[in-house]
Design a protein around this motif. Structure first.
Motif, PDB file in Angstrom:
ATOM      1  N   GLY A 273       0.819  -1.204   0.000  1.00 15.11           N
ATOM      2  CA  GLY A 273       0.000   0.000   0.000  1.00 15.11           C
ATOM      3  C   GLY A 273       0.848   1.247   0.000  1.00 15.11           C
ATOM      4  O   GLY A 273       2.069   1.203  -0.213  1.00 15.11           O
ATOM      5  N   GLN A 335      -5.599  -5.053   6.461  1.00 18.92           N
ATOM      6  CA  GLN A 335      -5.662  -4.429   5.152  1.00 18.92           C
ATOM      7  C   GLN A 335      -4.988  -3.069   5.239  1.00 18.92           C
ATOM      8  O   GLN A 335      -4.915  -2.460   6.316  1.00 18.92           O
ATOM      9  CB  GLN A 335      -7.106  -4.247   4.669  1.00 18.92           C
ATOM     10  N   TYR A 337      -5.402   0.684   3.717  1.00 16.69           N
ATOM     11  CA  TYR A 337      -6.432   1.451   3.007  1.00 16.69           C
ATOM     12  C   TYR A 337      -6.587   2.822   3.667  1.00 16.69           C
ATOM     13  O   TYR A 337      -6.565   2.935   4.898  1.00 16.69           O
ATOM     14  CB  TYR A 337      -7.756   0.696   3.055  1.00 16.69           C
ATOM     15  N   ASP A 345      -2.543   5.900   3.595  1.00 17.72           N
ATOM     16  CA  ASP A 345      -3.181   4.633   3.917  1.00 17.72           C
ATOM     17  C   ASP A 345      -3.030   4.336   5.401  1.00 17.72           C
ATOM     18  O   ASP A 345      -1.952   4.525   5.990  1.00 17.72           O
ATOM     19  CB  ASP A 345      -2.560   3.492   3.114  1.00 17.72           C
ATOM     20  N   ILE A 402     -12.715  -4.506   3.007  1.00 22.70           N
ATOM     21  CA  ILE A 402     -13.249  -3.151   2.913  1.00 22.70           C
ATOM     22  C   ILE A 402     -14.458  -3.176   1.971  1.00 22.70           C
ATOM     23  O   ILE A 402     -14.367  -3.672   0.845  1.00 22.70           O
ATOM     24  CB  ILE A 402     -12.187  -2.169   2.395  1.00 22.70           C
ATOM     25  N   TYR A 668      -6.296  -2.892  -1.511  1.00 22.27           N
ATOM     26  CA  TYR A 668      -6.835  -2.779  -0.157  1.00 22.27           C
ATOM     27  C   TYR A 668      -7.727  -3.952   0.235  1.00 22.27           C
ATOM     28  O   TYR A 668      -8.194  -4.005   1.374  1.00 22.27           O
ATOM     29  CB  TYR A 668      -7.576  -1.446   0.036  1.00 22.27           C
ATOM     30  N   ASN A 669      -7.973  -4.859  -0.673  1.00 23.46           N
ATOM     31  CA  ASN A 669      -8.692  -6.078  -0.325  1.00 23.46           C
ATOM     32  C   ASN A 669      -7.851  -7.292  -0.671  1.00 23.46           C
ATOM     33  O   ASN A 669      -8.275  -8.202  -1.398  1.00 23.46           O
ATOM     34  CB  ASN A 669     -10.055  -6.131  -1.010  1.00 23.46           C
TER      35      ASN A 669
END
Length: 688
Positions: A273, A335, A337, A345, A402, A668-669
């Motif tokens: 991320g 995660q 995000y 993030d 998410i 993010y997933n």
């Protein structure tokens, strides 16, 4: 041309040995196997140590836990024997223990095996031939007082010929199968019992010994004529030349980064991320521990955030050099995000029965809340837990997703779940909005998508579809096992043109395709279906093809389907950890398929099953691999790692301007149990 064969004895000088095995080179003891009988090989490439000779064991089974090896080498009167030890083959589904030798190019050979069964009360024992993979072969077996010639494919067994046979537990039997084209002659102790023509023999393939009862194999001989040996060599070389020719067309892998993971390495518990908000990628690695029962209640022990030079940005928890930390076959709850929209993030995670939102820049806690209380365990309705009771008062989150249940301008809801029964929808203040207790196994990673166009996500939880408030809308007509992975798609041709679908791998239920109303459109019983992806693997054909691999039972068989879900080809590379991730390697709209990081049999294949990009033989880690667009242009990089190091590869012609950029599963997933997809821009919006 030099053949890798041995000449037969003088009386058979016109023949050559493809295989001459008396097991004398094997040390007394177990044939190599996974001593934990774990699910690690679902998405890790693991090569269990030990001498295999020229044999491969294609069968794994979690029900073998605590039962030792399937195959063991014994000695009696100066001879070595290979013995099969299993006495059950009906869990988790019908499985046929076997060892295979050779390759798919073998053909027109004579297979001779000497064996003795230690029980005749049940089960079967015998030989396999024309084996394209361990679930696609002919077998000659003793079973239920008969000698049978059978064809096994996927989960189907077709009896071609049968004859009464009074076998016993004391005598040895010499079984022989002679194959020439479609002509097969089967004999026992020199007497021919079956003389048939069958199209199944035309496929050729490996030889096998197989049994579902304790059986002792003394020797295995495979012979061919010199002419046939030359044809086999030529076919194998032609395929090798084809791979080499295709590999010259595409960029090779160039090592871009090599990161020392020191004492914070892990398995596939890694997330990518933008923690620093600078447009570059950073990485979070989670080390994990197991509680109570194997992988049922995994928990994060340490998070380490690093940049792409390996510099530690922050740490949450205490790292360890113990490589057992990270060897877990489940998703961990984390995660990366930007859930609060500040341009950086966050890391959303759980530890010690609390949910946390950590600042991605420094790891400091922004928000936290207690995990929800566990309910319903006292009335016996909870499913999918060891001992039929949940071990804790609060939920131990098994994974995080998410979602956008509230219909906001961007997803800001958090889904957590226990292992296999309950899901909880939290808002970005970590407040529970709703929860759902399933009557069917939830699977590992529910899929959120707006199926009705109202701007709110619905949720496919295993076989059940929930609305944005957690109410069940429909259920698929499937009850057994659980969904491991889900991919959304839409048919662009054929009888279902324009219809949206979910392609699912569902354990022993096989490969399923349902529409968005829960109706099954396709079902293929391939054994325990484990992973699935869809992409533009054959650009000259309409739509997006699908590829699936199985695991438990006959593991590692890759099945390829056209855009309508019809079988096209199948192959077995004799490796576990096949990811099937679509890779945008060349940037022209054509996807390749990432298998694993093995130098010889891994790498990237195309939609015809041809290896088109190899990993360099540079000592890179092979435990884990991932494809992610990290540098330079719109094409993917390949990341490989183990507990000690991480390598990042890009194309040797990088960067390239104006290349195709597909839409793929969002960073993010991330999950070890997500079906992967690669679609052109706009396609996912059209889906929902």
């Amino acid at each position: 041309m030099r053949h890798n064969f041995n000449f037969c004895d003088e009386q058979e000088e016109a023949l050559m040995y493809l295989l001459k095995e008396d097991f004398m080179e094997f040390p007394i003891g177990d044939f190599p196997y996974d001593r934990n009988h774990s699910a690690m090989g679902e998405y890790h490439y693991i090569n269990y140590p030990g001498y295999r000779g020229r044999w491969h064991d294609p069968v794994c089974n979690h029900t073998y836990n605590g039962q030792g090896a399937s195959w063991t080498i014994t000695e009696y009167d100066g001879r070595h024997y290979m013995e099969q030890q299993r006495i059950r083959n009906d869990k988790p589904h019908r499985t046929f223990p076997m060892l295979t030798s050779g390759d798919r190019f073998w053909k027109d050979y004579e297979l001779e095996v000497k064996l003795r069964m230690f029980t005749t009360k049940w089960g079967n024992a015998g030989i396999g031939f024309c084996c394209q993979n361990s679930a696609n072969l002919l077998v000659l077996v003793f079973e239920e007082g008969e000698l049978r010639l059978e064809y096994r494919h996927k989960e189907q067994v077709e009896i071609i010929e049968r004859a009464a046979f009074a076998y016993n537990c004391d005598d040895y039997y010499v079984m022989k199968a002679s194959i020439s084209g479609d002509h097969v002659i089967c004999s026992v102790n020199g007497k021919a019992y079956f003389d048939v023509h069958t199209e199944y023999a035309l496929q050729g393939g490996k030889a096998a010994i197989t049994a579902t009862i304790p059986t002792q194999f003394e020797y295995v001989n495979v012979t061919v004529t010199d002419e046939t040996a030359a044809q086999i060599d030529a076919a194998r070389k032609a395929y090798s030349d084809l791979c080499a020719e295709e590999q010259q067309k595409y960029p090779k892998m160039k090592l871009l980064k090599k990161i020392d993971l020191r004492n914070f390495g892990t398995g596939r518990q890694v997330r990518f991320g933008h923690l620093l908000g600078n447009g570059e990628y950073q990485i979070v690695l989670a080390q994990c521990q197991k509680r109570v029962n194997r992988d049922a209640y995994g928990t994060i022990s340490c998070l380490t955030a690093i940049d792409l030079d390996g510099n530690v940005l922050w740490r949450y928890g205490e790292p360890t050099s113990n490589t057992e930390i990270g060897t877990i076959s489940a998703d961990m709850p984390m995660q990366i995000y930007d859930i609060d929209g500040d341009g950086y993030d966050e890391v959303i995670t759980a530890k010690n029965f609390e949910i946390f939102i950590l600042d991605g820049r420094n790891g400091k806690v922004k928000k936290h809340a207690k995990a929800p209380y566990s309910t319903a365990e006292e009335d016996g309705t909870i499913i999918g837990v060891p001992d039929k009771i949940y071990a804790f008062d609060r939920i131990n989150p098994d994974g995080i997703r998410i979602c956008n249940f509230r219909g906001l301008d961007k997803p800001r809801d958090i889904l957590i779940k226990d292992r296999y029964c309950r899901v909880y929808a939290l808002n970005d203040d970590l407040e529970v909005m709703w929860h759902y207790q399933s009557d069917k196994n939830t699977g590992h990673f529910p899929f959120a998508i707006d199926i009705n166009g109202d701007g709110h996500d619905e949720l496919l939880v295993g076989y059940n579809m929930l609305d944005c408030n957690g109410n069940r809308i429909w259920t698929m007509p499937v009850k057994e096992d659980h969904i491991d992975e889900i991919v959304p798609g839409m048919f662009v041709s054929g009888p279902h043109k324009g219809k949206k679908y979910f392609a699912c791998v569902a354990g022993k239920e096989g490969f399923l395709i349902s529409d968005w109303e829960g109706n099954l459109l396709k079902k293929d019983g391939i054994g325990h279906a484990q992973r699935v992806s869809t992409g533009n693997y054959c650009p000259d054909k309409p739509g997006y093809e699908m590829v699936v691999v199985n695991f438990w039972g006959h593991q590692g068989i890759i099945y390829f389907y056209d855009s309508e879900g019809n079988p096209v080809w199948e192959m077995e590379n004799e490796l576990n950890g096949n990811l099937l991730t679509p890779v945008n390697w060349i940037g022209n709209g054509r996807d390749f398929i990432l298998l694993n990081a093995d130098v010889e049999k891994g790498g990237l294949i195309d939609g015809n099953g041809v290896q088109v990009v190899k990993f360099p033989d540079d000592g890179h880690p092979t435990l884990c691999a991932e494809a992610i667009n990290m540098y330079g242009d719109a094409r993917d990089e390949i990341v490989t790692w183990d507990y000690n190091s991480m390598y990042i590869y890009t194309q040797d012609d990088s960067p390239e301007l104006n290349v195709y950029e597909p839409v793929k599963y969002p960073d993010y997933n991330a999950s070890n149990y997500r079906g992967e997809y690669s679609y052109p821009k706009g396609f996912m919006k059209e889906l929902g």
